[in-house]
Design an enzyme around this catalytic site. Sequence first.
Site, PDB file in Angstrom:
ATOM      1  N   VAL A 289     -57.173  22.220   5.941  1.00 42.01           N
ATOM      2  CA  VAL A 289     -56.685  23.124   4.897  1.00 42.01           C
ATOM      3  C   VAL A 289     -55.161  23.055   4.799  1.00 42.01           C
ATOM      4  O   VAL A 289     -54.583  23.133   3.708  1.00 42.01           O
ATOM      5  CB  VAL A 289     -57.139  24.571   5.185  1.00 42.01           C
ATOM      6  CG1 VAL A 289     -56.639  25.517   4.122  1.00 42.01           C
ATOM      7  CG2 VAL A 289     -58.645  24.629   5.272  1.00 42.01           C
ATOM      8  N   ASP A 336     -32.309   7.917 -37.102  1.00 40.84           N
ATOM      9  CA  ASP A 336     -32.034   7.714 -38.523  1.00 40.84           C
ATOM     10  C   ASP A 336     -30.700   8.344 -38.832  1.00 40.84           C
ATOM     11  O   ASP A 336     -30.241   9.203 -38.094  1.00 40.84           O
ATOM     12  CB  ASP A 336     -33.068   8.480 -39.369  1.00 40.84           C
ATOM     13  CG  ASP A 336     -34.372   7.737 -39.435  1.00 40.84           C
ATOM     14  OD1 ASP A 336     -34.385   6.563 -39.099  1.00 40.84           O
ATOM     15  OD2 ASP A 336     -35.363   8.367 -39.836  1.00 40.84           O
ATOM     16  N   ASP A 653     -39.401   9.115 -40.346  1.00 43.72           N
ATOM     17  CA  ASP A 653     -39.961  10.134 -41.234  1.00 43.72           C
ATOM     18  C   ASP A 653     -41.014   9.588 -42.196  1.00 43.72           C
ATOM     19  O   ASP A 653     -41.889  10.299 -42.638  1.00 43.72           O
ATOM     20  CB  ASP A 653     -38.846  10.858 -42.010  1.00 43.72           C
ATOM     21  CG  ASP A 653     -37.850   9.883 -42.612  1.00 43.72           C
ATOM     22  OD1 ASP A 653     -38.146   8.664 -42.646  1.00 43.72           O
ATOM     23  OD2 ASP A 653     -36.777  10.314 -43.059  1.00 43.72           O
ATOM     24  N   ASP A 657     -42.970   4.270 -40.779  1.00 41.87           N
ATOM     25  CA  ASP A 657     -42.306   4.425 -39.487  1.00 41.87           C
ATOM     26  C   ASP A 657     -43.324   4.643 -38.371  1.00 41.87           C
ATOM     27  O   ASP A 657     -42.996   4.530 -37.186  1.00 41.87           O
ATOM     28  CB  ASP A 657     -41.356   5.631 -39.502  1.00 41.87           C
ATOM     29  CG  ASP A 657     -40.112   5.355 -40.324  1.00 41.87           C
ATOM     30  OD1 ASP A 657     -39.764   4.177 -40.459  1.00 41.87           O
ATOM     31  OD2 ASP A 657     -39.501   6.315 -40.827  1.00 41.87           O
ATOM     32  N   GLU A 722     -46.886  23.048   9.070  1.00 42.32           N
ATOM     33  CA  GLU A 722     -48.123  23.718   9.488  1.00 42.32           C
ATOM     34  C   GLU A 722     -49.023  22.761  10.272  1.00 42.32           C
ATOM     35  O   GLU A 722     -49.544  23.098  11.340  1.00 42.32           O
ATOM     36  CB  GLU A 722     -48.911  24.204   8.255  1.00 42.32           C
ATOM     37  CG  GLU A 722     -48.280  25.363   7.514  1.00 42.32           C
ATOM     38  CD  GLU A 722     -48.855  25.504   6.100  1.00 42.32           C
ATOM     39  OE1 GLU A 722     -49.957  24.988   5.831  1.00 42.32           O
ATOM     40  OE2 GLU A 722     -48.182  26.125   5.258  1.00 42.32           O
ATOM     41  N   ASN A 749     -50.232  28.759   1.617  1.00 41.42           N
ATOM     42  CA  ASN A 749     -50.084  27.698   0.614  1.00 41.42           C
ATOM     43  C   ASN A 749     -50.165  28.227  -0.808  1.00 41.42           C
ATOM     44  O   ASN A 749     -49.529  27.696  -1.710  1.00 41.42           O
ATOM     45  CB  ASN A 749     -51.155  26.625   0.812  1.00 41.42           C
ATOM     46  CG  ASN A 749     -50.897  25.814   2.061  1.00 41.42           C
ATOM     47  OD1 ASN A 749     -49.891  26.046   2.744  1.00 41.42           O
ATOM     48  ND2 ASN A 749     -51.772  24.888   2.375  1.00 41.42           N
ATOM     49  N   THR A 752     -47.636  32.819  -0.380  1.00 44.67           N
ATOM     50  CA  THR A 752     -46.236  32.918   0.064  1.00 44.67           C
ATOM     51  C   THR A 752     -45.431  31.674  -0.302  1.00 44.67           C
ATOM     52  O   THR A 752     -44.229  31.723  -0.430  1.00 44.67           O
ATOM     53  CB  THR A 752     -46.127  33.221   1.569  1.00 44.67           C
ATOM     54  OG1 THR A 752     -46.797  32.180   2.262  1.00 44.67           O
ATOM     55  CG2 THR A 752     -46.742  34.546   1.913  1.00 44.67           C
ATOM     56  N   ASP A 753     -46.116  30.516  -0.493  1.00 43.41           N
ATOM     57  CA  ASP A 753     -45.403  29.354  -1.034  1.00 43.41           C
ATOM     58  C   ASP A 753     -45.442  29.370  -2.553  1.00 43.41           C
ATOM     59  O   ASP A 753     -44.518  28.925  -3.214  1.00 43.41           O
ATOM     60  CB  ASP A 753     -46.065  28.042  -0.586  1.00 43.41           C
ATOM     61  CG  ASP A 753     -45.618  27.649   0.814  1.00 43.41           C
ATOM     62  OD1 ASP A 753     -44.887  28.445   1.417  1.00 43.41           O
ATOM     63  OD2 ASP A 753     -46.021  26.574   1.270  1.00 43.41           O
TER      64      ASP A 753
END
Length: 930
Positions: A289, A336, A653, A657, A722, A749, A752-753
Amino acid sequence: MDDQQWHTVEAAAALANLESDRDCGLSSTAVEQRQAEYGPNAIQETGGRSRLRILLDQFTNVMLLMLIGVAVISGVLSLRAGETPKDAIAIFAIVLLNAVLGYLQENRAEQALSALKQLSAPAVRTLRQGEIREVPAAALVPGDIILLEAGDQVAADGRLLEAANLQARESALTGEAQAVTKKAEIVLEADAALGDRKNLVFQGTEIVQGRAQVLVTRTGMKTELGRIADMLQGVEAEDTPLQRRMGQLSNALVLGSLILVAIVVIGGVVAMGWQAFEELLTVSLSMAVAVVPEGLPAVITVTLAIGTQRMVRRQALIRRLPAVETLGSVTTICSDKTGTLTQNKMVVQSVHTPSGGWQVSGEGYAPEGNFLQAEESIQPLEQPVLALLLLDCVLCNDAVLQKQDGEWAIMGDPTEGSLVVLAGKAGLEQQPLTYQFKRRAEFPFSSERKRMSVAVEAAEDSRFQFDSPYLLLAKGSPEILLDYCNAVAVESLGETEAMERGWRDLVLQTNERLAGQGMRVLGFAARPLTEIPDADDPDAAERDLVWLGMVGLIDAPRPEVREAVKRCRQAGIRPVMITGDHPLTARALAIDLGISETGAEALRGQQLEQMSQPELEEAVQRVSVYARVAPEHKLRIVQALQKQHQVVAMTGDGVNDAPALKQADIGIAMGITGTDVSKEASDMVLLDDNFASIVAATEEGRVVYSNIRRFIKYILGSNIGEVLTIALSPLLLPVVAVPLTPLQILWMNLVTDGFPALALAVEPPEPNVMNRPPYDPQESIFARGLGFYMVRIGIIFGIIAIMLMLWAYDYAQTTPGDPDRWKTMVFTMLCLSQMGHAIAVRSDRRLAVEMSPFSNPFILLAVGVTTLLQLALVYVPPLRNFFGTHALTLTELAVCFGFSTLIFVWVELEKLFIRAWMRSHRPVEKRTVQ
Ligand code: ATP
C-alpha cells in the site's frame, strides 16, 4: 411539416410552406412561438460514456484493484485471528470513496469539457425582422433564413434560396470525402438519395466554398444528423501524455510492490520459518500500500482542469486536454497577421487611380470623411475612374455596414467593410446600390485566389452610365489582379490605354510604396460584359480587365502585442508571422513589433513553393516572416519546423487552414473571426483572437507543468520514506511488527499528502517562469533532478523515521503506557513531516522565509487543517479506535513535532547549498535567450 420532402419543392414554395419571408426573415414573435414549439436546435449527445460506464471504469484502475486484493487478504487474516476485519472494511470504504471521487471528478471533467465546447459553439448569421444578426445555433427555428459562407459548419438542415459557387463537404453524413456542388434553382425527384439532394444543406456538414442564403427546414433531433445522432462523437476526455505516463508509472509501481511482497514473504519464511508467515504477510501488505501513490491521479486531473480554467480566464479556450501540457513546451509560435497581431480594424488611408492619388480622412467605421489632395478636399464622384472604383468597392463586397446601438459596425470581413465605409465617405450608399445593380454571378475570395469578382447588371444611375448590359467588378491583391488586366482606365471604363510596361511599373511602384508603409493594398479592376458569365469558369470571366486603381488600408497593431513578443523572446519562444499580405506590408509590421530585425528577409509563398523540403527545413530556422502565403504553405512550414524538433503552435482561421492546425503541436483557431471548420480542427481557441493570449496560455502551460512536477516531488518522496521504514523495521527492531498499518498509510497517501498536494497545484507562477527556455517535451517527468530528489528525500525521510522509531520503541517499552505507542509516534511524525515539506517544496530556489506565506493561502489552510485532522486521529477516541492509534503525551507529541521539522530544515539547507554552488559556478557572461 416534418415529413415534407424539401428537395422536391421550389425555394419559393418552401418559403411559403414555412411562412417565412425572403427579405425580412421571421418576426420575433414567430421565432418565440416556434422556439416553444420545436425546442432548441441541439443534438442530444449519446456518444459519450454513460454514467455507469464512468463508475465501472474506476474499478479498472490497477491501484484500486491492488487495494481490493490487500483488503481481501487482510480480512481473511483478521477473521482467522478472530478479530473484526477493521482494516479490510476501512480499505474497502476507501476504495469505494476513491471510486466515487474518481467518478465525480471524471464526470465533472466531461461536463466541463462539454461546457467549454458550448462556449465555442458557432453563432449563425440570421435574417430576422429584416436585419442580419448573429444568433446562437441553438436558437434557430424552422423558417429562419441563414447566411452561409466558406468555412461555416451548417447549423441546421435547410433548403437553398440562393447559392453562389457553393460546395459543401458532407462526409459527416454520407461518408463521401469529396465536396458536393450545391444549387438553389433545381428541384429534385422524391427518391433522390441524401448525397444527391443538391438543393439542400445538412446540419453538421461544412461549407468549403462559396456563399448561400438558406431557409432552415429542420432543427435539432429532426435533422438528418439528429436522426443518426449516435454517429456524433461524444466529448472525449482524452488522457494527456503525462496522465498516460503516470498510468504506466502506477502500473510499474503496483508490479514492483507485488514483487516486494513476494521477496519479503518468501525471504522471511526462508529465514524465520513458517511461523512468521502471517506477520510477514501483514508487513508486506503495508508495504504494497505504501509504494503506490494513491492520491496522485486525482491531483493530476484536478491540476489540469484548474489549468484549463486559468487559461479561459486569459482568453484561451482549451479543446483538448493534452494541449495544457504541450503549451508549456512550445518553442515556436506561428501567427497570422491580420486580427491576431493587428486589431483587424481596417481603415482606408489612401486611394490611387491612374489619374491621381488622394488621402482619406475620418476615423473608425463611420462613413464620414474627406478625400484630400494636397490638403484640399475634392468631390470624389466627379472623378469618373475614382467613382467607378468606389462603385466596385460597394458591389464587389459581402460585408454589411450597420449602425448598432448608435455605433457603426461591420458584419463580415473588416477589409471589405472598410471599403463600404470608404464609398460612404464619398456619398455612395450601400443598400440602394446593391438593390439597383443586381448581382448575377460571383467568384468568391479565397486565400489561394487572393481576389474576388462579381458580375452585376449595369443599372442606369444618375451618377453612372454604362454601354454594356452587365459589368464585371473585381478586387484583390494588386500583383495578382494586374496579371488579368490588359488596359488602364485613364478617363473612364471606355477611355483606356493599353497596360504597357510604364503603367505596370507605376502600379507596382505605388503598391510597394504603400506596402512599405505597412499598409494592406487592394487593387480594383472592371470590364463591361455582354452576358452573364458562367459561374463555374472564373478564368473566362476574370480576363481582359481594365485597371481602375488601388487603395491602401491601415490596420494598427494590437497595443499589447509588442510586450507579448518581448516576453516570448525572453521565454525562448520564437514568434513567426505568416500572412497572405505583401512582403513589405508584413516586414514593416514585423519590424515594428520586434518579430524580425531590420533587413531580415521575408519569404514569399512562391519562393517557398520552389524549395525542396531540406531547403525549407534550413530556411525555417532563420525566416521569421512569410508573406503572400496560401494555406497549404502553412502545412509545409509546420512540418519543416517540426523536423527541426520545434514544438509548434500555429494559428489559423480559414477552412483550408485545418490541415496545418491538425499538424501543429498546438493548433490555434480564432474565436471571433475563425471558421467553424478551423475551430473543429484546433486544440485551442483564442476567444479574443489576440496573439498576447497565446503567450499568456504558454505561460499557464508552464505553470501547470511545474506545479505537477512539484507535487510529484512532494508525494513520491514520502512514499519512498514509508516503504523504507516498513521494510527495514523487521531488521532493526527486535520484533517483527508493522509500524504502519495499511489503513494509516492510506490515510497518509490520500489525506495528509493529498490536501497539501492539491494546494501545491494552485501555486502561483515562479517569477522566472517566462525567463527560461522551454523544456524538451520529450523529457521524462523525472528529468532535471526530480527523480534524484525523490530518491534522496525518500531516503532522508526513511532515516529520520527510523531514528525516531528506534528511540521511540525503546522509550515505549521502558516507560509506563501502551508499549505499542511508538507506532503512533512514527505515524504522526511522518504525517507532520510532510507539512513542513509542503511549505519548503513550494520553490526550488527561494527559501520559505523569502516567500510570502499568503501568496498561496491554500497551503497554509491545507497544512493547518491536515495537522488538526492528524491530532484528531490521535486524541479523539472513536477515531483512535478506528485507526488503531494510541494517545501520546505532550512530551511524546513534542518529540514527533521536533523530528518532523528535520525534513523542512534539510530541504531548506539544500536550497542554500545549491545557491552557493551556483554562485561559485556561474558563467562569467550572462546568457541571453534569443
Ligand atoms: P493574415 O495572414 O495576415 O491574417 P491573410 O493570410 O488572411 O492575412 P488574406 O486575407 O489571405 O490574408 O489576404 C491576402 C491578400 O488578398 C491581401 O493582401 C489582399 O490583397 C487580398 N484580399 C484580402 N481580402 C480580400 C477580399 N475580401 N477581396 C479581395 N481581395 C482580398
